[in-house]
Design a protein around this motif. Structure first.
Motif, PDB file in Angstrom:
ATOM      1  N   ILE A  91      -9.068 -53.720  79.930  1.00  0.00           N
ATOM      2  CA  ILE A  91      -8.381 -54.622  79.018  1.00  0.00           C
ATOM      3  C   ILE A  91      -9.161 -54.683  77.716  1.00  0.00           C
ATOM      4  O   ILE A  91     -10.362 -54.951  77.717  1.00  0.00           O
ATOM      5  N   TYR A  92      -8.486 -54.416  76.601  1.00  0.00           N
ATOM      6  CA  TYR A  92      -9.134 -54.402  75.295  1.00  0.00           C
ATOM      7  C   TYR A  92      -8.824 -55.696  74.537  1.00  0.00           C
ATOM      8  O   TYR A  92      -7.994 -56.503  74.958  1.00  0.00           O
ATOM      9  N   ASP A  93      -9.464 -55.865  73.408  1.00  0.00           N
ATOM     10  CA  ASP A  93      -9.270 -57.057  72.591  1.00  0.00           C
ATOM     11  C   ASP A  93      -8.364 -56.738  71.410  1.00  0.00           C
ATOM     12  O   ASP A  93      -8.664 -55.855  70.606  1.00  0.00           O
ATOM     13  N   LEU A  94      -7.265 -57.449  71.302  1.00  0.00           N
ATOM     14  CA  LEU A  94      -6.328 -57.257  70.200  1.00  0.00           C
ATOM     15  C   LEU A  94      -6.716 -58.094  68.987  1.00  0.00           C
ATOM     16  O   LEU A  94      -6.146 -57.931  67.900  1.00  0.00           O
ATOM     17  N   ASN A  95      -7.690 -58.979  69.172  1.00  0.00           N
ATOM     18  CA  ASN A  95      -8.203 -59.836  68.086  1.00  0.00           C
ATOM     19  C   ASN A  95      -7.103 -60.705  67.461  1.00  0.00           C
ATOM     20  O   ASN A  95      -7.078 -60.923  66.252  1.00  0.00           O
ATOM     21  N   GLU A  96      -6.226 -61.210  68.315  1.00  0.00           N
ATOM     22  CA  GLU A  96      -5.126 -62.022  67.813  1.00  0.00           C
ATOM     23  C   GLU A  96      -5.283 -63.509  68.098  1.00  0.00           C
ATOM     24  O   GLU A  96      -4.604 -64.326  67.468  1.00  0.00           O
ATOM     25  N   TYR A  97      -6.148 -63.892  69.029  1.00  0.00           N
ATOM     26  CA  TYR A  97      -6.243 -65.304  69.409  1.00  0.00           C
ATOM     27  C   TYR A  97      -6.632 -66.189  68.226  1.00  0.00           C
ATOM     28  O   TYR A  97      -5.964 -67.186  67.925  1.00  0.00           O
ATOM     29  N   GLU A  98      -7.716 -65.840  67.572  1.00  0.00           N
ATOM     30  CA  GLU A  98      -8.198 -66.642  66.436  1.00  0.00           C
ATOM     31  C   GLU A  98      -7.184 -66.620  65.296  1.00  0.00           C
ATOM     32  O   GLU A  98      -6.965 -67.627  64.613  1.00  0.00           O
ATOM     33  N   TRP A  99      -6.571 -65.464  65.091  1.00  0.00           N
ATOM     34  CA  TRP A  99      -5.555 -65.319  64.043  1.00  0.00           C
ATOM     35  C   TRP A  99      -4.387 -66.268  64.298  1.00  0.00           C
ATOM     36  O   TRP A  99      -3.881 -66.925  63.378  1.00  0.00           O
ATOM     37  N   ILE A 100      -3.941 -66.366  65.546  1.00  0.00           N
ATOM     38  CA  ILE A 100      -2.841 -67.261  65.888  1.00  0.00           C
ATOM     39  C   ILE A 100      -3.238 -68.717  65.655  1.00  0.00           C
ATOM     40  O   ILE A 100      -2.489 -69.499  65.054  1.00  0.00           O
ATOM     41  N   GLU A 101      -4.421 -69.081  66.129  1.00  0.00           N
ATOM     42  CA  GLU A 101      -4.852 -70.475  65.991  1.00  0.00           C
ATOM     43  C   GLU A 101      -4.995 -70.881  64.523  1.00  0.00           C
ATOM     44  O   GLU A 101      -4.715 -72.019  64.154  1.00  0.00           O
ATOM     45  N   GLU A 102      -5.416 -69.933  63.695  1.00  0.00           N
ATOM     46  CA  GLU A 102      -5.622 -70.235  62.274  1.00  0.00           C
ATOM     47  C   GLU A 102      -4.315 -70.293  61.504  1.00  0.00           C
ATOM     48  O   GLU A 102      -4.122 -71.152  60.632  1.00  0.00           O
ATOM     49  N   ASN A 103      -3.387 -69.367  61.830  1.00  0.00           N
ATOM     50  CA  ASN A 103      -2.169 -69.245  61.031  1.00  0.00           C
ATOM     51  C   ASN A 103      -0.936 -69.898  61.658  1.00  0.00           C
ATOM     52  O   ASN A 103       0.023 -70.204  60.951  1.00  0.00           O
ATOM     53  N   TYR A 104      -0.968 -70.114  62.959  1.00  0.00           N
ATOM     54  CA  TYR A 104       0.183 -70.680  63.647  1.00  0.00           C
ATOM     55  C   TYR A 104      -0.267 -71.769  64.616  1.00  0.00           C
ATOM     56  O   TYR A 104      -0.203 -71.613  65.837  1.00  0.00           O
ATOM     57  N   PRO A 105      -0.711 -72.896  64.101  1.00  0.00           N
ATOM     58  CA  PRO A 105      -1.244 -73.963  64.947  1.00  0.00           C
ATOM     59  C   PRO A 105      -0.211 -74.556  65.901  1.00  0.00           C
ATOM     60  O   PRO A 105      -0.590 -75.167  66.914  1.00  0.00           O
ATOM     61  N   ASP A 106       1.074 -74.388  65.609  1.00  0.00           N
ATOM     62  CA  ASP A 106       2.105 -74.942  66.477  1.00  0.00           C
ATOM     63  C   ASP A 106       2.415 -74.037  67.673  1.00  0.00           C
ATOM     64  O   ASP A 106       3.116 -74.454  68.598  1.00  0.00           O
ATOM     65  N   ILE A 107       1.922 -72.819  67.637  1.00  0.00           N
ATOM     66  CA  ILE A 107       2.122 -71.909  68.761  1.00  0.00           C
ATOM     67  C   ILE A 107       1.024 -72.167  69.788  1.00  0.00           C
ATOM     68  O   ILE A 107      -0.157 -72.251  69.454  1.00  0.00           O
ATOM     69  N   ILE A 108       1.431 -72.302  71.030  1.00  0.00           N
ATOM     70  CA  ILE A 108       0.505 -72.656  72.105  1.00  0.00           C
ATOM     71  C   ILE A 108      -0.025 -71.391  72.774  1.00  0.00           C
ATOM     72  O   ILE A 108       0.742 -70.479  73.098  1.00  0.00           O
ATOM     73  N   LEU A 109      -1.315 -71.336  72.955  1.00  0.00           N
ATOM     74  CA  LEU A 109      -1.930 -70.240  73.687  1.00  0.00           C
ATOM     75  C   LEU A 109      -2.027 -70.622  75.151  1.00  0.00           C
ATOM     76  O   LEU A 109      -2.510 -71.700  75.500  1.00  0.00           O
ATOM     77  N   MET A 110      -1.603 -69.717  76.029  1.00  0.00           N
ATOM     78  CA  MET A 110      -1.666 -69.984  77.456  1.00  0.00           C
ATOM     79  C   MET A 110      -3.101 -70.266  77.898  1.00  0.00           C
ATOM     80  O   MET A 110      -3.343 -71.130  78.751  1.00  0.00           O
ATOM     81  N   TYR A 143      11.037 -67.315  64.885  1.00  0.00           N
ATOM     82  CA  TYR A 143      11.474 -68.131  66.024  1.00  0.00           C
ATOM     83  C   TYR A 143      10.647 -69.388  66.271  1.00  0.00           C
ATOM     84  O   TYR A 143      10.965 -70.150  67.182  1.00  0.00           O
ATOM     85  N   LYS A 144       9.607 -69.631  65.487  1.00  0.00           N
ATOM     86  CA  LYS A 144       8.736 -70.783  65.753  1.00  0.00           C
ATOM     87  C   LYS A 144       9.436 -72.119  65.528  1.00  0.00           C
ATOM     88  O   LYS A 144       9.044 -73.131  66.133  1.00  0.00           O
ATOM     89  N   ASP A 145      10.452 -72.157  64.684  1.00  0.00           N
ATOM     90  CA  ASP A 145      11.149 -73.422  64.438  1.00  0.00           C
ATOM     91  C   ASP A 145      12.191 -73.723  65.515  1.00  0.00           C
ATOM     92  O   ASP A 145      12.484 -74.888  65.801  1.00  0.00           O
TER      93      ASP A 145
END
Length: 315
Positions: free
Chosen positions: A206-225, A183-185
């Motif tokens: 609240i635990y850490d899913l360790n996804e923030y860095e993964w998103i920034e590295e692999n999906y730069p067009d996806i915006i983190l809130m 859905y990113k396109d």
């Protein structure tokens, strides 16, 4: 003494009227009647006198706050009977209409959920409530700041302790990869999983899913809130405020069980909620209650595979 007798009488009434209800849910049926009886005390003030008198205080979890206490306060505001409101940190923007709102509670408690002064608490067999008017958060916070060339798709995740155990209803990193790739396109995806420091905590770690860095590295067009909060172009007063500003510009949501899904349901459009277990299933809260918050079209997925099915049908 009277209260104890009343509880026993109502408990017996529930057993007789709803004999097939699992024992663990009976007290929610009973509590519904307590809430209804409690409101009888205010008939004269609410419908005859109609002067500001109501002091609404809520220290419970986020979902019952926005599903019950907030619409209750807004009803009193419209009725001309609201005097003050009191709640947890970061709720001032939720209660923007209040003549006087105080953020008194640093944490939310389970005990605070059982506020029988509200029309309902937690779950109910009857969501046809009086003295309950959802707040128009979308109209209030819609803006020209968080607008993109593609329509926004909010992916609102969580990774929390649930029922004193490990996380249950969350979007896994493996599933996020599938969702993002597909859905990113078509959409400007905005990913949201609040960190503990950005919200008022309750009884769930609240635990850490360790996804923030993964998103920034692999999906730069996806915006983190959280990155939008760091930039804070909208000059939000807190993270809750920012969430509402961004959500107000969106009509497509994928969310998860609890307050994450409840908040997303306040902004219309379509909301696909992943919830694998909980009282919401027995009481069908997602269709009988959440949809009332804004008229949003709700889809309850019990697995990630069902999330995919609803996405393909609607997005």
């Amino acid at each position: 003494m009277f209260k104890k007798i009343l509880l026993k009488v109502l408990g017996l009434f529930v057993i007789i009227r709803y004999p097939n209800v699992p024992k663990g849910y009976r007290y929610f049926y009973r509590d519904t009647y307590i809430c209804q009886l409690t409101q009888l005390k205010y008939i004269f003030k609410d419908y005859i006198v109609k002067k500001p008198y109501k002091k609404i205080c809520f220290s419970g979890e986020f979902t019952p706050d926005i599903a019950f206490a907030l619409p209750f306060a807004y009803w009193h505001f419209n009725n001309g009977t609201l005097l003050t409101t009191e709640g947890a940190k970061y709720t001032n923007e939720l209660y923007f209409f209040s003549p006087s709102h105080t953020e008194s509670f640093d944490t939310r408690t389970t005990e605070g959920n059982y506020n029988f002064e509200t029309p309902r608490i937690l779950y109910s067999q009857d969501y046809n409530m009086s003295k309950w008017t959802p707040v128009p958060l979308k109209a209030m916070y819609k803006n020209d700041i968080y607008v993109y060339s593609k329509p926004i798709l909010i992916v609102a995740n969580r990774y929390n302790m649930e029922w004193d155990g490990p996380p249950v209803s969350f979007l896994s990193v493996a599933y996020l990869e599938i969702l993002f790739n597909k859905y990113k396109d078509k959409y400007q995806i905005i990913y949201n999983r609040p960190r503990p420091e950005n919200i008022t905590n309750d009884n769930s770690d609240i635990y850490d899913l360790n996804e923030y860095e993964w998103i920034e590295e692999n999906y730069p067009d996806i915006i983190l809130m959280e990155n939008l909060f760091k930039e804070n172009k909208g000059k939000a007063n807190n993270f809750n405020h920012l969430q509402m500003m961004v959500y107000a510009n969106a009509d497509h949501f994928v969310s998860t069980h609890g307050g994450t899904g409840a908040l997303a349901s306040y902004f219309g459009g379509v909301n696909i909620i992943l919830s694998k277990k909980g009282g919401e299933h027995h009481f069908d809260c997602f269709h009988k209650l959440y949809t009332k918050l804004s008229g949003a079209k709700m889809f309850h997925a019990k697995t990630e595979e069902e999330v995919t099915e609803f996405l393909e049908e609607n997005y």
